[in-house]
Design a protein around this motif. Structure first.
Motif, PDB file in Angstrom:
ATOM      1  N   GLU A  74       9.170  56.129  54.077  1.00 22.81           N
ATOM      2  CA  GLU A  74       9.503  56.780  52.943  1.00 22.81           C
ATOM      3  C   GLU A  74       9.986  56.587  52.276  1.00 22.81           C
ATOM      4  OE1 GLU A  74      11.331  61.034  53.244  1.00 22.81           O
ATOM      5  OE2 GLU A  74       9.252  61.696  54.172  1.00 22.81           O
ATOM      6  N   PHE A  75      10.639  55.718  52.255  1.00 20.88           N
ATOM      7  CA  PHE A  75      11.763  54.655  51.203  1.00 20.88           C
ATOM      8  C   PHE A  75      10.581  53.831  50.622  1.00 20.88           C
ATOM      9  CE2 PHE A  75      13.181  50.393  50.509  1.00 20.88           C
ATOM     10  CZ  PHE A  75      14.689  50.451  50.038  1.00 20.88           C
ATOM     11  N   TYR A  76       9.697  52.769  51.203  1.00 25.60           N
ATOM     12  CA  TYR A  76       8.659  52.917  50.324  1.00 25.60           C
ATOM     13  C   TYR A  76       7.720  52.795  49.897  1.00 25.60           C
ATOM     14  CZ  TYR A  76      10.129  48.401  53.513  1.00 25.60           C
ATOM     15  OH  TYR A  76      10.786  47.079  53.781  1.00 25.60           O
ATOM     16  N   ASP A  77       7.312  54.538  49.757  1.00 23.01           N
ATOM     17  CA  ASP A  77       6.496  55.503  48.857  1.00 23.01           C
ATOM     18  C   ASP A  77       7.668  55.146  48.166  1.00 23.01           C
ATOM     19  OD1 ASP A  77       4.454  55.595  51.275  1.00 23.01           O
ATOM     20  OD2 ASP A  77       5.378  57.153  51.507  1.00 23.01           O
ATOM     21  N   THR A  78       8.833  55.913  47.909  1.00 22.03           N
ATOM     22  CA  THR A  78       9.238  55.767  46.305  1.00 22.03           C
ATOM     23  C   THR A  78       9.863  54.272  46.044  1.00 22.03           C
ATOM     24  OG1 THR A  78      10.826  57.834  48.174  1.00 22.03           O
ATOM     25  CG2 THR A  78      11.954  56.531  45.911  1.00 22.03           C
ATOM     26  N   ARG A  79      10.641  53.203  46.758  1.00 22.06           N
ATOM     27  CA  ARG A  79      10.492  52.195  45.833  1.00 22.06           C
ATOM     28  C   ARG A  79       8.456  52.491  45.026  1.00 22.06           C
ATOM     29  NH1 ARG A  79      12.057  46.571  48.564  1.00 22.06           N
ATOM     30  NH2 ARG A  79      11.612  46.106  46.523  1.00 22.06           N
ATOM     31  N   TYR A  80       7.017  52.396  46.175  1.00 27.03           N
ATOM     32  CA  TYR A  80       6.259  51.922  45.265  1.00 27.03           C
ATOM     33  C   TYR A  80       6.444  52.720  44.311  1.00 27.03           C
ATOM     34  CZ  TYR A  80       1.086  51.410  44.894  1.00 27.03           C
ATOM     35  OH  TYR A  80      -0.124  50.811  44.524  1.00 27.03           O
ATOM     36  N   ARG A  81       6.223  54.419  44.444  1.00 28.18           N
ATOM     37  CA  ARG A  81       6.219  55.046  43.233  1.00 28.18           C
ATOM     38  C   ARG A  81       6.829  54.647  41.817  1.00 28.18           C
ATOM     39  NH1 ARG A  81       5.495  60.146  47.254  1.00 28.18           N
ATOM     40  NH2 ARG A  81       3.495  59.549  47.948  1.00 28.18           N
ATOM     41  N   ASP A  82       7.654  54.467  42.338  1.00 30.22           N
ATOM     42  CA  ASP A  82       8.738  54.571  41.401  1.00 30.22           C
ATOM     43  C   ASP A  82       9.230  52.910  40.108  1.00 30.22           C
ATOM     44  OD1 ASP A  82      10.964  56.422  42.344  1.00 30.22           O
ATOM     45  OD2 ASP A  82      11.800  55.027  42.440  1.00 30.22           O
ATOM     46  N   ASN A  83       8.082  52.194  41.182  1.00 28.18           N
ATOM     47  CA  ASN A  83       7.591  50.183  40.182  1.00 28.18           C
ATOM     48  C   ASN A  83       6.520  51.183  39.583  1.00 28.18           C
ATOM     49  OD1 ASN A  83       8.019  47.111  40.510  1.00 28.18           O
ATOM     50  ND2 ASN A  83       5.235  48.313  40.536  1.00 28.18           N
ATOM     51  N   GLN A  84       5.728  52.126  39.915  1.00 28.70           N
ATOM     52  CA  GLN A  84       4.529  52.535  39.547  1.00 28.70           C
ATOM     53  C   GLN A  84       4.450  52.819  38.264  1.00 28.70           C
ATOM     54  OE1 GLN A  84       1.453  50.652  40.548  1.00 28.70           O
ATOM     55  NE2 GLN A  84       0.245  52.568  40.828  1.00 28.70           N
ATOM     56  N   LYS A  85       5.356  53.847  37.893  1.00 31.10           N
ATOM     57  CA  LYS A  85       5.959  54.175  36.375  1.00 31.10           C
ATOM     58  C   LYS A  85       6.254  53.443  35.374  1.00 31.10           C
ATOM     59  CE  LYS A  85      10.917  55.564  36.861  1.00 31.10           C
ATOM     60  NZ  LYS A  85      11.671  56.178  36.812  1.00 31.10           N
ATOM     61  N   LEU A  86       6.650  52.531  35.858  1.00 31.76           N
ATOM     62  CA  LEU A  86       7.163  51.438  34.962  1.00 31.76           C
ATOM     63  C   LEU A  86       6.008  50.241  34.413  1.00 31.76           C
ATOM     64  CD1 LEU A  86      10.260  50.433  35.904  1.00 31.76           C
ATOM     65  CD2 LEU A  86      10.201  51.303  34.638  1.00 31.76           C
ATOM     66  N   TYR A  87       5.236  50.135  36.228  1.00 36.84           N
ATOM     67  CA  TYR A  87       4.224  49.231  35.290  1.00 36.84           C
ATOM     68  C   TYR A  87       2.844  50.075  35.151  1.00 36.84           C
ATOM     69  CZ  TYR A  87      -0.647  48.065  37.240  1.00 36.84           C
ATOM     70  OH  TYR A  87      -2.017  46.653  36.758  1.00 36.84           O
ATOM     71  N   GLY A  88       2.782  51.380  34.618  1.00 33.72           N
ATOM     72  CA  GLY A  88       2.060  51.927  33.906  1.00 33.72           C
ATOM     73  C   GLY A  88       2.636  51.745  32.812  1.00 33.72           C
ATOM     74  N   GLU A  89       4.154  52.130  31.974  1.00 34.88           N
ATOM     75  CA  GLU A  89       4.112  52.191  30.717  1.00 34.88           C
ATOM     76  C   GLU A  89       3.944  51.332  30.582  1.00 34.88           C
ATOM     77  OE1 GLU A  89       9.126  51.752  28.927  1.00 34.88           O
ATOM     78  OE2 GLU A  89       8.119  52.484  30.861  1.00 34.88           O
ATOM     79  N   TYR A  90       4.582  50.187  30.972  1.00 33.95           N
ATOM     80  CA  TYR A  90       4.153  48.694  30.198  1.00 33.95           C
ATOM     81  C   TYR A  90       2.733  47.860  29.674  1.00 33.95           C
ATOM     82  CZ  TYR A  90       8.756  48.168  29.588  1.00 33.95           C
ATOM     83  OH  TYR A  90      10.429  48.444  29.525  1.00 33.95           O
ATOM     84  N   THR A  91       2.219  48.255  31.034  1.00 36.48           N
ATOM     85  CA  THR A  91       0.335  48.246  30.475  1.00 36.48           C
ATOM     86  C   THR A  91      -0.506  48.723  29.200  1.00 36.48           C
ATOM     87  OG1 THR A  91      -0.141  50.351  32.020  1.00 36.48           O
ATOM     88  CG2 THR A  91      -0.498  48.576  32.954  1.00 36.48           C
ATOM     89  N   GLN A  92       0.260  50.606  29.392  1.00 33.76           N
ATOM     90  CA  GLN A  92      -0.780  50.569  27.437  1.00 33.76           C
ATOM     91  C   GLN A  92       0.683  49.983  26.708  1.00 33.76           C
ATOM     92  OE1 GLN A  92      -2.299  53.082  27.243  1.00 33.76           O
ATOM     93  NE2 GLN A  92      -2.850  52.830  29.843  1.00 33.76           N
TER      94      GLN A  92
END
Length: 622
Positions: A74-92
């Protein structure tokens, strides 16, 4: 004492365990390249020993296959998803800031710097023959090219804002689709797991959907066991699965889910002078929401910094005003005329060149929202708003009983969005247009034409209401004698005075009526103003593009850098997660040999015991 066939039962349990492990290994190998698949492993434990009442006490009873479980952290799942939100924001942000930068870049033909240089060159030509209509007409035409440039730029930005607005709706639809699918999976998972088994593949599918959701919006997942109130110690096998988005909005609660509904603002619900009509507000509604019913469960705050993901990047690009929005303190309230005075302190609200207040729109007084029909400015630090006394939807009278005179409540129009998005670029354009028009008109109206007539203003704005075949324009008196100043001029209506476009001889070339026909004192003043007068962010007229392009280039560069950073982190964290939950083909190959040997040995035990039973039964005469 155990049965003579007890050993056969032990061997059979070994066969079953080895067979389950072999099947699980085969499943892992088959899904080695399946996205979202989590490696599975068989959990085994020694069976309960059998008490045999002998000197050695207990006899081992073989092995139990307890469960087939996913290997996941779960630790890596949480880290991955926290990074995904920032990745999605800056792609836009990267995509749309790059488009803004492309719009502003001078291509050497139709860009601002090119057109401004041509206009200055044509102004020099007027100096050589100020009494000639041709040179003046060429200069006026070059000024028209500049107004056309801003018209085009404003339209491009409006179209871009509309594209972002539509993508916001598409993003909300994608979030709703994921929410519906996860809620359905929750029910399927609970039905299976209440029987005592683990729904590994369904859980993988659900986790993949949550990963996808985290790119659209920030996600917080919480899973808790369902407790039987009558028997708290009983393992029900069911769980409550909750998904919270945007820092505190409940999207999914096990089998139920909410939707994000996009509601277009009416024409009289604007919050920014430069916004296009129909921008979406976002509301929360239950899954059974019917279009047009208006049954919402709450608002989705667009200024919430915890939104995250693509949705946050889109909202910041569409609404980003660099924290410049209308805000003040309520003053005198006149119940008879429905007028409220508001005191402001921000310098940009005291400068009509920077004002982005819509002529009519939505105003928030304290915690209550009203519509206003018009506003006036006293030229200092006070605005007066005329509130609409009729509810547009119901036709009923608006309740103003909670507005008190001099209650000093916070008053705002729009929200503070700390980002340089489309409204920011539009406001910067308008500020230059207004200041430039004021300076040009102050010079042309104080001069004289080559024939000795009083000069007229040169730059104005087209009204939205047309008269006959051409749009009416704002008069010089409207622009210069009211506290609104040049507020009415914007990128999409910026224009050269139509009479001067048709008759270039109206251009004031002389600064003194006593000068000769070919004198150009006023043209000199214009040239000096272009070259030395600081009208925009401490820069001269021609340096406008340098300032604005620097903003766009910096924003685009930052977004590009951040996108690359979070892309790299996405790969790194993804690899770390795969090292735990992914299928290692070498490891699975080793497992094949291990479980094959285990199965072979258990088979050998069965074979050996069979021979022993044959000897016992057939050859001893028992």
């Amino acid at each position: 004492m155990p049965s003579q066939f007890f050993g056969l039962n032990i061997a059979a349990s070994g066969l079953r365990a080895a067979n389950a492990a072999m099947n699980t290994t085969a499943n892992n190998i088959s899904n080695a390249n399946t996205d979202g698949y989590s490696r599975q492993t068989v959990t085994q434990e020694a069976a309960d020993a059998l008490r045999v009442f002998t000197t050695y006490g207990c006899a081992g009873a073989g092995v139990d296959t307890v469960a087939i479980e996913r290997i996941r952290d779960e630790f890596y799942d949480t880290r991955y998803r926290d990074n995904q939100k920032l990745y999605g924001e800056y792609t836009q942000k990267n995509y749309y800031q790059s488009l803004v930068e492309q719009y502003l870049t001078d291509n050497g033909e139709t860009g601002f710097s090119t057109l401004f240089s041509k206009m200055q060159a044509n102004l020099q030509s007027v100096m050589t023959a100020s009494g000639t209509t041709t040179t003046k007409a060429t200069y006026v035409a070059s000024m028209t090219s500049i107004t056309d440039y801003f018209n085009t730029m404003a339209i491009n930005l409006q179209n871009l804002q509309n594209d972002i607005n539509q993508e916001i709706k598409s993003t909300c639809d994608a979030i709703n689709s994921i929410a519906e699918e996860v809620a359905s999976l929750n029910e399927q998972i609970n039905i299976i797991e209440m029987t005592g088994t683990t729904a590994n593949d369904l859980r993988d599918t659900r986790d993949s959907l949550i990963d996808d959701l985290s790119e659209y919006v920030s996600v917080d997942v919480k899973e808790t066991d369902v407790i039987d109130e009558n028997d708290p110690d009983r393992d029900t096998g069911a769980t409550r699965f909750e998904v919270w988005i945007a820092g505190g909005q409940c999207l999914i609660d096990t089998y139920s889910y909410n939707k994000l509904i996009c509601v277009a603002r009416d024409e009289d619900e604007s919050i920014n002078q430069n916004d296009i009509d129909g921008l979406y507000n976002i509301k929360m509604a239950r899954s059974n929401y019917e279009e047009g019913s208006g049954k919402f469960t709450g608002n989705f705050d667009l200024d919430n910094a915890n939104i995250g993901g693509k949705l946050y990047g889109l909202i910041q690009m569409r609404d980003g005003n660099n924290q410049k929005f209308f805000n003040g303190t309520s003053g005198v309230w006149n119940y008879q005329t429905h007028t409220l005075t508001v005191a402001v302190t921000s310098d940009y609200l005291k400068d009509m060149a920077q004002c982005a207040l819509p002529e009519q729109g939505i105003i928030q007084i304290g915690s209550r929202t009203y519509e206003y029909d018009s506003w006036t400015y006293d030229g200092d630090s006070s605005y007066t708003f005329v509130l609409d006394d009729t509810d547009d939807e119901t036709g009923a009278a608006v309740d103003f009983s909670r507005i008190q005179s001099k209650s000093y409540e916070t008053v705002s129009i729009g929200k503070s969005i700390d980002y340089q998005g489309i409204p920011y670029y539009q406001a910067q354009m308008n500020e230059w247009i207004r200041n430039f028009s004021r300076e040009v008109n102050n010079i042309t109206t104080t001069g004289f034409t080559s024939t000795g007539e009083s000069g007229c203003y040169m730059l104005t704005g087209d009204r939205t209401v047309s008269t006959n075949t051409s749009a009416a324009q704002y008069t010089f008196e409207e622009l210069s004698t009211t506290n609104y100043g040049y507020y009415y001029l914007k990128g999409d209506n910026f224009a050269v005075y139509s009479a001067m476009e048709h008759n270039a001889d109206l251009l004031a070339t002389k600064s003194d009526i006593t000068e000769g026909d070919d004198e150009f004192g006023n043209i000199d003043k214009l040239g000096d103003m272009f070259n030395s007068k600081e009208i925009f962010r401490g820069a001269t007229s021609g340096e406008f593009l340098d300032k604005l392009l620097a903003d766009a280039a910096l924003n685009s560069s930052n977004a590009t850098t951040m996108e690359k950073t979070y892309t790299a982190l996405r790969n790194t964290i993804g690899n770390q997660r795969l090292s735990v939950s992914g299928v290692d083909e070498d490891e699975e190959a080793a497992n094949l040999v291990k479980f094959q040997n285990a199965y072979t040995l258990s088979s050998k035990v069965v074979q050996t015991l069979t021979e022993m039973y044959d000897q016992l039964i057939l050859n001893t005469g028992v």
